[in-house]
Scaffold this motif. Structure first.
Motif, mmCIF file in Angstrom:
data_model
loop_
_atom_site.group_PDB
_atom_site.id
_atom_site.type_symbol
_atom_site.label_atom_id
_atom_site.label_comp_id
_atom_site.label_asym_id
_atom_site.label_seq_id
_atom_site.Cartn_x
_atom_site.Cartn_y
_atom_site.Cartn_z
ATOM 1 N N MET A 3 10.605 1.844 17.331
ATOM 2 C CA MET A 3 12.067 2.146 17.289
ATOM 3 C C MET A 3 12.482 2.948 15.733
ATOM 4 O O MET A 3 13.273 3.836 15.636
ATOM 5 C CB MET A 3 12.936 1.072 17.788
ATOM 6 N N ARG A 4 11.898 2.202 15.190
ATOM 7 C CA ARG A 4 12.106 2.584 13.467
ATOM 8 C C ARG A 4 11.463 4.028 13.009
ATOM 9 O O ARG A 4 12.089 4.922 12.517
ATOM 10 C CB ARG A 4 11.625 1.748 12.694
ATOM 11 N N GLU A 5 10.487 4.273 14.198
ATOM 12 C CA GLU A 5 9.685 5.562 13.799
ATOM 13 C C GLU A 5 10.086 6.679 14.590
ATOM 14 O O GLU A 5 9.936 7.737 14.707
ATOM 15 C CB GLU A 5 8.100 5.408 13.970
ATOM 16 N N ASN A 6 11.146 6.153 15.761
ATOM 17 C CA ASN A 6 11.484 7.460 16.392
ATOM 18 C C ASN A 6 13.219 7.073 16.834
ATOM 19 O O ASN A 6 13.476 6.029 17.318
ATOM 20 C CB ASN A 6 10.997 7.170 17.922
ATOM 21 N N SER A 7 13.789 7.727 16.069
ATOM 22 C CA SER A 7 15.408 7.323 15.758
ATOM 23 C C SER A 7 16.243 7.509 17.158
ATOM 24 O O SER A 7 17.265 7.272 17.111
ATOM 25 C CB SER A 7 15.869 8.455 14.771
ATOM 26 N N GLN A 8 15.891 8.165 18.032
ATOM 27 C CA GLN A 8 16.189 8.407 19.542
ATOM 28 C C GLN A 8 15.765 7.485 20.351
ATOM 29 O O GLN A 8 16.075 7.658 21.754
ATOM 30 C CB GLN A 8 16.325 9.649 19.853
ATOM 31 N N LEU A 9 14.814 6.564 20.079
ATOM 32 C CA LEU A 9 14.375 5.474 21.217
ATOM 33 C C LEU A 9 15.265 4.498 21.431
ATOM 34 O O LEU A 9 15.607 3.727 20.184
ATOM 35 C CB LEU A 9 12.999 5.029 20.748
ATOM 36 N N ARG A 10 15.797 4.221 22.589
ATOM 37 C CA ARG A 10 16.652 2.993 22.921
ATOM 38 C C ARG A 10 16.020 2.194 23.973
ATOM 39 O O ARG A 10 15.102 2.331 24.368
ATOM 40 C CB ARG A 10 17.865 3.694 23.530
ATOM 41 N N LEU A 11 16.546 0.954 23.999
ATOM 42 C CA LEU A 11 16.272 -0.205 24.793
ATOM 43 C C LEU A 11 17.190 -0.606 25.629
ATOM 44 O O LEU A 11 18.287 -0.984 25.205
ATOM 45 C CB LEU A 11 15.340 -1.069 23.807
ATOM 46 N N PHE A 12 16.620 -0.979 26.959
ATOM 47 C CA PHE A 12 17.383 -1.521 27.884
ATOM 48 C C PHE A 12 16.778 -2.930 28.484
ATOM 49 O O PHE A 12 15.578 -2.880 28.757
ATOM 50 C CB PHE A 12 17.950 -0.621 29.359
ATOM 51 N N ASN A 13 17.581 -3.839 28.172
ATOM 52 C CA ASN A 13 17.205 -5.438 28.853
ATOM 53 C C ASN A 13 17.956 -5.766 29.936
ATOM 54 O O ASN A 13 18.888 -6.109 29.734
ATOM 55 C CB ASN A 13 17.178 -6.120 27.726
ATOM 56 N N ALA A 14 17.199 -6.122 30.782
ATOM 57 C CA ALA A 14 17.917 -6.490 31.987
ATOM 58 C C ALA A 14 17.266 -8.229 32.290
ATOM 59 O O ALA A 14 16.093 -8.555 32.380
ATOM 60 C CB ALA A 14 17.604 -5.902 33.280
#
Length: 497
Positions: free
Chosen positions: A427-438
């Motif tokens: 995530m630090r190296e890809n500024s558009q990477l998001r995470l969804f946690n269910a």
């Protein structure tokens, strides 16, 4: 006779080195031709009527010497006509050793198995295979992957299992399959999502490291989708001396006690929050003090622990305030002669007797497994025409027998196994990477507080995390209302890129 035996022995003695060197002119080993089966279908997903192509295919992975080592089966669902601007979502389950049946036939595939939604046993066949309007096909093309040793995927004869069964080894194989699928289907510039359930969340951290962590031929991702998350594996184990295991499971105990009427609260959210605050405050302090804990403080902590968990103070005292999940399954409803589920504490079971301290089995697993196994075999074999005499490994045992839990192919101790930092780096190296946690409130296999703890560590950008909670357990989609909610939450997440 003696002459013939000596001749045979000579042939056997020479056969190994000759075959290893592959004499000039020797016929090559029989090659597996990958099977590909496709069907053109239609369905309504997210309110949209659409045509799509369902394809079951085998991907062959080879060793450095060209030997075919693994046959990996993927099941893809792609909108027709093909649209390369659409996202692609690569999906697998957990285990390690679990096939993609659970998410494919329970949550996001275009077909699903119909089982009871209210935590009752799925009974006997026939099990209905239904259209699944909650499938995510309206927002993304879907590729379900069965990693080596799961589903219909297998290692070829003579392949060393240690080359594929392990944290890093498995991730490399899955990453290779993803790259091959992207290349074969012309999807290099499509938005891409990656995710799974349970150990599949651990796998996601490893696979994103394989896809984005190198210095060449990177595959950048738009989102990671984690369902029932386990990233910090060491913190979950109730090894004597590891107090963190009791801290992260306490909120689950409170939620389960609330569900079964053992504690009172305005809502499951309210009791979970009370338990979170107690767990990281007075409870953690008491556990860390060990035998230096003063009697008065012990009594106060024991009383509050009893109020939150529904267990008697006498029982908690005998357990030194440290109740393992296994003991809790048996003790919570002992007065009713029932045990509760590990994967989903809403489920109850009745053991051979009521005297033991752990359950005979997990009622939340045997309550659903037969329906899923029947459905995936019926759908892939009869519905999509996949031909094989292999058994579908919904929960395969072989990978676990060989699994290498070190992060670097057997090198290094990794005594504290936590893969969350890999997600942080991605995530630090890809500024558009998001995470969804269910997370399900009633899941003891991967406790929701454990997921929260592992994802709020330093190095993980908090402004790109989305947490959602559901009124079921590990596989929250078995509950009809939560399957709808989960899919709608994910549609929103994917569309927000």
């Amino acid at each position: 006779m003696i002459t013939r035996l000596l001749a045979a022995a000579a042939v056997l003695a020479l056969s190994a080195p000759l075959s290893a060197q592959e004499k000039p002119g020797a016929p090559p080993a029989e090659q597996i031709e990958p099977q590909v089966k496709s069907r053109s279908l239609t369905g309504t997903f997210g309110g949209q009527r659409m045509s799509y192509t369902a394809t079951v295919s085998e991907t062959i992975l080879e060793g450095d010497d060209g030997k075919q080592e693994a046959v990996i089966v993927t099941t893809s669902y792609v909108k027709s006509p093909r649209d390369t601007s659409r996202p692609v979502f690569f999906i697998y389950n957990g285990g390690p050793g679990s096939g993609s049946v659970w998410l494919q036939m329970g949550a996001w595939g275009p077909k699903r198995v119909g089982i009871p939604s209210d935590a009752r046993d799925d009974g006997a066949p026939p099990y209905p295979i239904l259209e699944n309007p909650e499938s995510l096909l309206d927002v993304a093309d879907l590729v379900f992957i069965d990693p080596p040793g799961t589903g219909f995927s297998f290692l070829t004869k003579g392949t060393d299992p240690e080359k594929y069964y392990g944290l890093r080894q498995d991730a490399r194989a899955v990453a290779q399959v993803i790259r091959r699928w992207i290349n074969d289907n012309g999807r290099w510039n499509s938005p891409k999502y990656l995710g799974g359930e349970s150990y599949g969340t651990t796998r996601t951290a490893m696979v994103v490291d394989e896809l984005e962590g190198g210095t060449f031929n990177d595959v950048a991702l738009n989102g990671l989708i984690l369902v029932s998350t386990i990233l910090d594996l060491a913190g979950r184990e109730p090894t004597p001396g590891n107090e963190m295991a009791y801290i992260v499971t306490l909120p689950n105990m409170a939620a389960a006690a609330y569900y079964h009427g053992k504690v009172q609260a305005p809502s499951v959210e309210a009791i979970a929050e009370e338990a979170r605050q107690f767990a990281i405050g007075p409870f953690a302090t008491a556990l860390l003090k060990g035998q230096d804990l003063p009697d008065a403080e012990r009594a106060a902590v024991r009383a509050e622990l009893s109020r939150l968990t529904g267990l008697s103070e006498e029982y908690l005292d005998q357990a030194n305030l440290r109740v393992t999940s296994q003991r809790f399954y048996k003790e919570l409803l002992r007065d009713r002669g029932l045990t509760i589920g590990r994967l989903d504490a809403r489920y109850t079971g009745r053991d051979y007797d009521n005297a033991g301290e752990t359950p005979d089995n997990d009622p939340s697993f045997y309550g659903i497994d037969a329906g899923y196994t029947a459905a995936v075999n019926s759908w892939l074999r009869d519905g999509l025409g996949f031909e094989t005499d292999r058994e579908y490994q919904s929960i395969g045992r072989e990978p676990g027998q060989y699994w290498d839990w070190s992060m670097n192919n057997g090198r290094g101790r990794n005594a504290y196994l936590n893969v969350a930092p890999l997600i942080g780096r991605a995530m630090r190296e890809n500024s558009q990477l998001r995470l969804f946690n269910a997370q399900g409130w009633y899941d003891f296999a991967t406790p929701f507080f454990g997921a929260e703890y592992s994802l709020n560590r330093f190095g993980i950008p908090q402004d790109r995390l989305t947490f959602k909670y559901y009124d079921a357990g590990h596989m929250m989609y078995v509950r009809d209302e939560d399957r709808v909610k989960l899919s709608n939450d994910l549609r929103e997440f994917i569309r927000a890129r």
